[in-house]
Enzyme design. Structure first.
Site, mmCIF file in Angstrom:
data_model
loop_
_atom_site.group_PDB
_atom_site.id
_atom_site.type_symbol
_atom_site.label_atom_id
_atom_site.label_comp_id
_atom_site.label_asym_id
_atom_site.label_seq_id
_atom_site.Cartn_x
_atom_site.Cartn_y
_atom_site.Cartn_z
ATOM 1 N N GLU A 46 -49.220 22.165 56.666
ATOM 2 C CA GLU A 46 -49.916 21.115 55.613
ATOM 3 C C GLU A 46 -50.443 22.291 54.400
ATOM 4 O OE1 GLU A 46 -53.560 17.772 55.060
ATOM 5 O OE2 GLU A 46 -53.524 19.254 56.954
ATOM 6 N N LYS A 112 -49.824 11.450 51.353
ATOM 7 C CA LYS A 112 -50.754 11.251 52.627
ATOM 8 C C LYS A 112 -51.269 10.032 52.633
ATOM 9 C CE LYS A 112 -53.978 13.928 55.402
ATOM 10 N NZ LYS A 112 -54.905 15.177 55.625
ATOM 11 N N CYS A 146 -51.106 15.473 58.885
ATOM 12 C CA CYS A 146 -52.355 15.935 59.613
ATOM 13 C C CYS A 146 -53.059 14.479 60.203
ATOM 14 C CB CYS A 146 -53.299 16.687 58.951
ATOM 15 S SG CYS A 146 -54.663 17.427 59.762
#
Length: 261
Positions: A46, A112, A146
């Site tokens: 990431e 995200k 994540c």
């Protein structure tokens, strides 16, 4: 692209240089060009150009900026797809964007969805709203970043996924959660899961110990990188093996009716 049963997946577990895109690109390029053996897909951590920095106004790139161009060039040169997340500015908004490029020059991306508000991410980054599944070499690859790992409904396999990728900057202080949830996502969805995390210490003095890994649909760890690994590791996964297991034990298929949309 011809479909492949065996997909060779490379995990790039590295110590990122804080807020230094050029040096991070150079370090990764050296590793990828010198890697032993061949891979189909290289997965980067990431925010691999900057670390988990909350300064997107200064560090975010345009989608056709230097990092995407670098990924395209390296992918074409090596014949391998390359993916990872970076800070991107698009139409005046900042995103933590997971970019996937193929050797043929195709580009796909996922923004995200679940922003880490406790780390200030929600204050400076815009949340995405769409799941993204990439068709590649006959595989259906879902992209996640994540904190998405903590939200099982968002990553539910509705008979559309073979491999889930979670690219991360996941701190050592919560490493047990990382290991447990990666296994859970693989088992409950009957998919392969690849989790790629960084190592080292970032500019906020947060420590990461990697634990990048590939897990099969039974929850078995196929490859694991502890904190001593600073580099690339490759493992081949079989779609035929996955389909056979699903047919013998059709949990994911029978759970489709309960998916919340």
């Amino acid at each position: 692209m011809e479909a492949k049963d065996l997909l060779r997946v490379t995990l790039a577990q590295i110590d990122l240089v804080w807020e230094n895109p050029e040096e991070n690109r150079q370090n990764l390029e050296k590793l990828i060009l010198n890697m032993e053996g061949y891979s189909d897909l290289v997965i980067l951590p990431e925010t691999f150009t900057t670390g988990f920095s909350m300064r997107p106004d200064e560090l975010a790139e345009l989608m056709d900026g230097p990092t995407t161009q670098w990924m395209l060039s390296l992918s074409k040169k090596t014949g391998m797809a390359i993916c990872g997340s970076l800070l991107v500015k698009d139409n005046g908004l900042n995103y933590n964007r997971f970019v996937f490029v193929s050797p043929e020059g195709q580009i796909a991306f996922y923004n995200k969805r679940h922003l880490f508000s406790m780390g200030g991410e929600a204050d400076s980054i815009t949340s995405g709203g769409e799941r993204v599944i990439i068709p590649y070499l006959g595989w259906r690859i879902a992209l996640y970043i994540c904190y998405d790992l903590r939200f099982p409904v968002w990553s539910r396999n509705v008979n559309d996924t073979d491999l889930m990728i979670f690219t991360a900057n996941w701190p050592d202080s919560r490493s047990e959660v990382w290991n447990v949830l990666l296994k859970a996502r693989a088992i409950e969805n009957q998919v392969f899961v690849a989790g790629v995390n960084r190592i080292g210490k970032d500019g906020n003095e947060i420590y990461y110990k990697g634990e990048s890994q590939v897990i099969n649909a039974k929850g078995e760890i196929l490859i694991y990188s502890d904190q001593t690994v600073n580099g690339l590791q490759t493992y081949s996964i079989s779609r035929m093996e996955l389909v056979d297991f699903r047919n013998k034990f059709p949990v994911a298929r029978e759970a489709d009716q309960f998916v919340i949309t």
